[in-house]
Design an enzyme around this catalytic site. Structure first.
Site, PDB file in Angstrom:
ATOM      1  N   GLU A  17     103.797  23.556  43.296  1.00 29.42           N
ATOM      2  CA  GLU A  17     102.553  24.238  42.936  1.00 29.42           C
ATOM      3  C   GLU A  17     102.695  24.942  41.590  1.00 29.42           C
ATOM      4  O   GLU A  17     103.805  25.294  41.183  1.00 29.42           O
ATOM      5  CB  GLU A  17     102.201  25.289  44.000  1.00 29.42           C
ATOM      6  CG  GLU A  17     101.961  24.727  45.384  1.00 29.42           C
ATOM      7  CD  GLU A  17     101.857  25.812  46.445  1.00 29.42           C
ATOM      8  OE1 GLU A  17     101.047  25.649  47.364  1.00 29.42           O
ATOM      9  OE2 GLU A  17     102.591  26.814  46.348  1.00 29.42           O
TER      10      GLU A  17
ATOM     11  N   LYS B  25     102.939  27.865  39.095  1.00 27.39           N
ATOM     12  CA  LYS B  25     103.384  29.264  39.182  1.00 27.39           C
ATOM     13  C   LYS B  25     102.552  30.043  38.167  1.00 27.39           C
ATOM     14  O   LYS B  25     102.785  29.963  36.965  1.00 27.39           O
ATOM     15  CB  LYS B  25     104.876  29.394  38.875  1.00 27.39           C
ATOM     16  CG  LYS B  25     105.389  30.808  39.122  1.00 27.39           C
ATOM     17  CD  LYS B  25     106.858  30.957  38.817  1.00 27.39           C
ATOM     18  CE  LYS B  25     107.351  32.339  39.253  1.00 27.39           C
ATOM     19  NZ  LYS B  25     106.517  33.448  38.805  1.00 27.39           N
TER      20      LYS B  25
ATOM     21  N   ARG C 197     100.975  38.817  42.238  1.00 26.12           N
ATOM     22  CA  ARG C 197     101.037  38.295  43.601  1.00 26.12           C
ATOM     23  C   ARG C 197     100.320  39.263  44.541  1.00 26.12           C
ATOM     24  O   ARG C 197     100.489  40.477  44.437  1.00 26.12           O
ATOM     25  CB  ARG C 197     102.495  38.115  44.022  1.00 26.12           C
ATOM     26  CG  ARG C 197     102.664  37.462  45.390  1.00 26.12           C
ATOM     27  CD  ARG C 197     104.107  37.098  45.623  1.00 26.12           C
ATOM     28  NE  ARG C 197     104.332  36.580  46.960  1.00 26.12           N
ATOM     29  CZ  ARG C 197     105.508  36.148  47.393  1.00 26.12           C
ATOM     30  NH1 ARG C 197     106.557  36.184  46.585  1.00 26.12           N
ATOM     31  NH2 ARG C 197     105.650  35.676  48.622  1.00 26.12           N
TER      32      ARG C 197
ATOM     33  N   ARG D 291     102.940  42.895  45.477  1.00 26.88           N
ATOM     34  CA  ARG D 291     104.283  42.400  45.795  1.00 26.88           C
ATOM     35  C   ARG D 291     105.170  43.541  46.295  1.00 26.88           C
ATOM     36  O   ARG D 291     106.037  43.354  47.131  1.00 26.88           O
ATOM     37  CB  ARG D 291     104.866  41.772  44.525  1.00 26.88           C
ATOM     38  CG  ARG D 291     106.268  41.228  44.683  1.00 26.88           C
ATOM     39  CD  ARG D 291     106.856  40.925  43.308  1.00 26.88           C
ATOM     40  NE  ARG D 291     108.254  40.570  43.434  1.00 26.88           N
ATOM     41  CZ  ARG D 291     108.732  39.359  43.245  1.00 26.88           C
ATOM     42  NH1 ARG D 291     107.924  38.370  42.953  1.00 26.88           N
ATOM     43  NH2 ARG D 291     110.026  39.123  43.345  1.00 26.88           N
TER      44      ARG D 291
ATOM     45  N   GLU E  74      97.835  34.451  44.176  1.00 30.30           N
ATOM     46  CA  GLU E  74      98.102  35.072  42.879  1.00 30.30           C
ATOM     47  C   GLU E  74      96.764  35.422  42.237  1.00 30.30           C
ATOM     48  O   GLU E  74      95.860  34.577  42.154  1.00 30.30           O
ATOM     49  CB  GLU E  74      98.875  34.093  41.987  1.00 30.30           C
ATOM     50  CG  GLU E  74      99.517  34.722  40.782  1.00 30.30           C
ATOM     51  CD  GLU E  74     100.931  35.244  41.049  1.00 30.30           C
ATOM     52  OE1 GLU E  74     101.487  35.857  40.127  1.00 30.30           O
ATOM     53  OE2 GLU E  74     101.457  35.041  42.157  1.00 30.30           O
TER      54      GLU E  74
ATOM     55  N   PHE F  52      98.210  30.333  48.205  1.00 29.40           N
ATOM     56  CA  PHE F  52      99.291  29.369  48.453  1.00 29.40           C
ATOM     57  C   PHE F  52      99.911  29.454  49.846  1.00 29.40           C
ATOM     58  O   PHE F  52     100.754  28.626  50.189  1.00 29.40           O
ATOM     59  CB  PHE F  52     100.382  29.484  47.385  1.00 29.40           C
ATOM     60  CG  PHE F  52     100.968  30.858  47.216  1.00 29.40           C
ATOM     61  CD1 PHE F  52     101.875  31.367  48.128  1.00 29.40           C
ATOM     62  CD2 PHE F  52     100.609  31.650  46.121  1.00 29.40           C
ATOM     63  CE1 PHE F  52     102.419  32.627  47.971  1.00 29.40           C
ATOM     64  CE2 PHE F  52     101.151  32.921  45.955  1.00 29.40           C
ATOM     65  CZ  PHE F  52     102.060  33.408  46.885  1.00 29.40           C
TER      66      PHE F  52
ATOM     67  N   ARG G 299     115.150  36.153  50.154  1.00 32.06           N
ATOM     68  CA  ARG G 299     115.205  35.195  49.047  1.00 32.06           C
ATOM     69  C   ARG G 299     116.076  34.024  49.507  1.00 32.06           C
ATOM     70  O   ARG G 299     117.199  34.226  49.954  1.00 32.06           O
ATOM     71  CB  ARG G 299     115.827  35.851  47.813  1.00 32.06           C
ATOM     72  CG  ARG G 299     115.747  35.011  46.550  1.00 32.06           C
ATOM     73  CD  ARG G 299     116.544  35.662  45.420  1.00 32.06           C
ATOM     74  NE  ARG G 299     116.062  36.989  45.091  1.00 32.06           N
ATOM     75  CZ  ARG G 299     115.029  37.248  44.298  1.00 32.06           C
ATOM     76  NH1 ARG G 299     114.354  36.250  43.756  1.00 32.06           N
ATOM     77  NH2 ARG G 299     114.675  38.493  44.045  1.00 32.06           N
TER      78      ARG G 299
ATOM     79  N   LYS H 276     111.780  28.438  42.029  1.00 37.19           N
ATOM     80  CA  LYS H 276     110.907  28.508  40.854  1.00 37.19           C
ATOM     81  C   LYS H 276     111.558  27.770  39.690  1.00 37.19           C
ATOM     82  O   LYS H 276     112.769  27.813  39.502  1.00 37.19           O
ATOM     83  CB  LYS H 276     110.555  29.949  40.490  1.00 37.19           C
ATOM     84  CG  LYS H 276     111.695  30.896  40.307  1.00 37.19           C
ATOM     85  CD  LYS H 276     111.166  32.321  40.149  1.00 37.19           C
ATOM     86  CE  LYS H 276     112.296  33.331  40.265  1.00 37.19           C
ATOM     87  NZ  LYS H 276     111.805  34.711  40.272  1.00 37.19           N
TER      88      LYS H 276
END
Length: 608
Positions: A266, A268, A273, A288, A318, A358, A435, A441
């Protein structure tokens, strides 16, 4: 049951004296064992240095240094000037109040007076945790005419009743300068040990905290209902879920391989966010960092009301600034400019936004976080009614690295930062608060040898020279090490700042300046002033290099050396990121290894 506030103050003093996480853990375990389950939430909030989670959008204390000194003057029966002089000398209002209060106690004892301020020097007092918390909450919540006088009276009363040690920590809490050096990870481990039976139960505590970003509430459920109650926690509309984070790579072949051979790729977007919650006509928007930013985006609220067809839902997307003339994306800084405006409605037409969705995490009572991404995406497509400014993120499903690269170039051409590649296999759950390699990314800075920017945390500052003499001109930056819950130094950055950036530095850093190295900071380089790890900045550089003086990944590549950035340059502040959201030491290590491989490939002889 209640607990004396002195127990908390004593623990704070112990925590302040140590830097080893293992010792901090022992002190917290000791404290939690003494804490009645009914007030464990308040104790956890105190350790975090807050009255309630940021996302609740409730008022802060609203007490600056001047009002604190005035309240202390009333409580201690001394002049404001006397306190100010001592604060200037010590650089710590809390310490100054403690010192004056202790001296007055000793004088009173010497002449045999039994005044209300006479407490044993060990710190005993009549204050309880509940009384301090409830009084501070009243101070924060009182509004309107005469509220300043009420706040002053309540705070002065607390300081008068407190022992010297208690007064010190109440003052520091009020100023937002508690600085115990204890991270959420250490608090969760201590809770797991005391109420879950072992440190191994931390994963259960963490999962609950990731789904309901309120550590005080999680602690209270654990303490009063047990570990099984935490295992059954599900998302709740109006309570933010801690966001899933991505790793980074810059090789399409590696990305596809890492994600299991096939991925959803997708755009970025270069925006903010946002986690958007809907319950009937009620909308919440969380950043975020889990701040409640609903009031900053009245246009997004209206989009969500019309565009989410479910009665209850939590979706992620976003928010991107859009050029009203061309419809093209505008950079992140433009969005931040809009956020700084007091009257947001005045700039809605000047800086309009679009939302690119997303993910969906919860719909009509169903927790989707443990579902694979394709299932979550299918639900997203069903509940979203798309429009020009409210739509699902641009994306493709591919197993071809070349197709990924072509899509990446298209994203760059369209004004996106790059792309986000996501696993779509059966294990592609939503890893709240973590994470991992389920999301990767891929973005590139064409002007630099360094393949990507990094987000680093300010841990120190240096005074400038020449016309910048006496003011800050450079920063000591660090990466986050989640394994040790510490911040490891990476580089000293002094270039890339505009004159406006430099003018703002002193005011930005002032609330976080520390008179000693913060407990969670690991740095051999000593700045002119230490800074509590709070502010995050985006940094670029020529390349990653080895350094004998920086502690990031120290000894990982070569004995006696850490990883640093050559010719680092400031890009921008990242107010949307908290210190634990910064680039990790492991990420920098992986970036360094990829850089080495690239250099070797470029230097390899070709032909015969």
């Amino acid at each position: 049951m209640s607990m004396p506030f002195s127990v908390l103050a004593e623990t704070f003093e112990k925590l302040e004296r140590v830097t080893a996480r293992t010792q901090m853990l022992l002190y917290l375990v000791e404290l939690f064992k003494k804490t009645p389950p009914e007030i464990i939430d308040k104790v956890v909030y105190f350790i975090q240095g807050k009255l309630w989670p940021d996302w609740k959008g409730l008022p802060e204390l609203g007490i600056g240094e001047k009002m604190l000194i005035k309240a202390a003057s009333i409580a201690l029966h001394v002049s404001e000037k006397q306190i100010e002089q001592l604060v200037k000398k010590l650089g710590d209002t809390g310490k100054a109040i403690e010192m004056i209060k202790r001296e007055k106690q000793q004088k009173q004892k010497a002449v045999g007076l039994l005044a209300f301020m006479q407490k044993p020097s060990g710190g005993e007092s009549t204050l309880t945790v509940e009384k301090v918390y409830d009084t501070l909450a009243r101070i924060a919540l009182v509004q309107g005419e005469g509220s300043r006088d009420i706040k002053l009276k309540l705070l002065a009363g607390l300081l008068a009743e407190a022992s010297p040690r208690e007064a010190k920590y109440i003052a520091r809490f009020v100023e937002g300068r508690l600085r115990l050096g204890v991270g959420d990870a250490t608090i969760m481990e201590a809770l797991a040990v005391v109420y879950g039976g072992s440190a191994a139960m931390r994963s259960v505590v963490e999962r609950a905290y990731n789904l309901r970003a309120d550590l005080g509430m999680v602690a209270k459920i654990l303490a009063t209902q047990g570990i099984d109650a935490l295992k059954n926690i599900k998302p709740e509309v109006g309570v933010p879920i801690r966001p899933m984070l991505a790793e980074r790579l810059n090789d399409p072949v590696e990305i596809i391989k890492k994600l299991g051979g096939r991925a959803l790729v997708e755009y970025k977007y270069d925006g903010e966010r946002a986690q958007i919650h809907k319950k009937g006509d009620k909308i919440w928007i969380f950043s975020r960092r889990l701040e409640n930013i609903t009031h900053m985006y009245p246009d997004v609220v209206e989009m969500a009301k019309k565009g989410i067809k479910a009665e209850e839902a939590i979706v992620e997307g976003e928010i991107v600034a859009i050029d009203p003339e061309t419809g093209e994306f505008r950079p992140f800084q433009v969005l931040m400019h809009r956020r700084r405006k007091k009257d947001v409605h005045a700039v809605l037409s000047e800086i309009p936004v679009a939302v690119f969705l997303f993910d969906t995490l919860y719909v009509n009572g169903e927790d989707l976080t443990l579902k694979p991404l394709p299932a979550r995406h299918e639900v997203l497509e069903k509940i979203i009614e798309q429009s020009d400014t409210w739509r699902i993120a641009e994306g493709i499903v591919t197993s071809d690295p070349q197709e990924l690269e072509s899509f990446f170039l298209k994203a760059i051409e369209d004004g996106a930062e790059g792309v986000m590649a996501k696993a779509i296999h059966d294990r592609s759950i939503y890893q709240a608060g973590a994470r991992g390699w389920l999301w990767i990314k891929y973005k590139r800075d064409y002007k630099s040898e360094m393949s990507d920017t990094v987000d680093l945390v300010v841990i120190g500052a240096f005074y400038g020279k020449g016309r910048r003499g006496g003011k800050f001109g450079a920063l000591l930056m660090a990466a986050y090490d989640p394994d040790t819950d510490t911040f490891k130094s990476v580089c000293k950055v002094g270039s890339g700042f505009t004159d406006e950036d430099l003018e703002r530095l002193d005011d930005m850093l002032k609330p976080y300046i520390s008179d000693k190295k913060p407990a969670r900071v690991d740095s051999q380089m000593k700045p002119d002033v230490w800074v509590e790890p709070t502010l995050v900045a985006e940094i670029i550089g020529a390349e990653l290099t080895l350094s004998p003086i920086h502690t990031c990944c120290y000894g990982w590549v070569k004995s006696g050396a850490g990883i640093s950035i050559r010719f680092p340059r400031f890009i921008r502040w990242r107010p949307d990121k908290g210190p634990e959201d910064a680039t990790t030491t492991k990420e920098l290590y992986e970036m360094y290894k990829r850089q080495l491989r690239r250099i070797k490939e470029e230097e390899a002889p070709t032909g015969v």
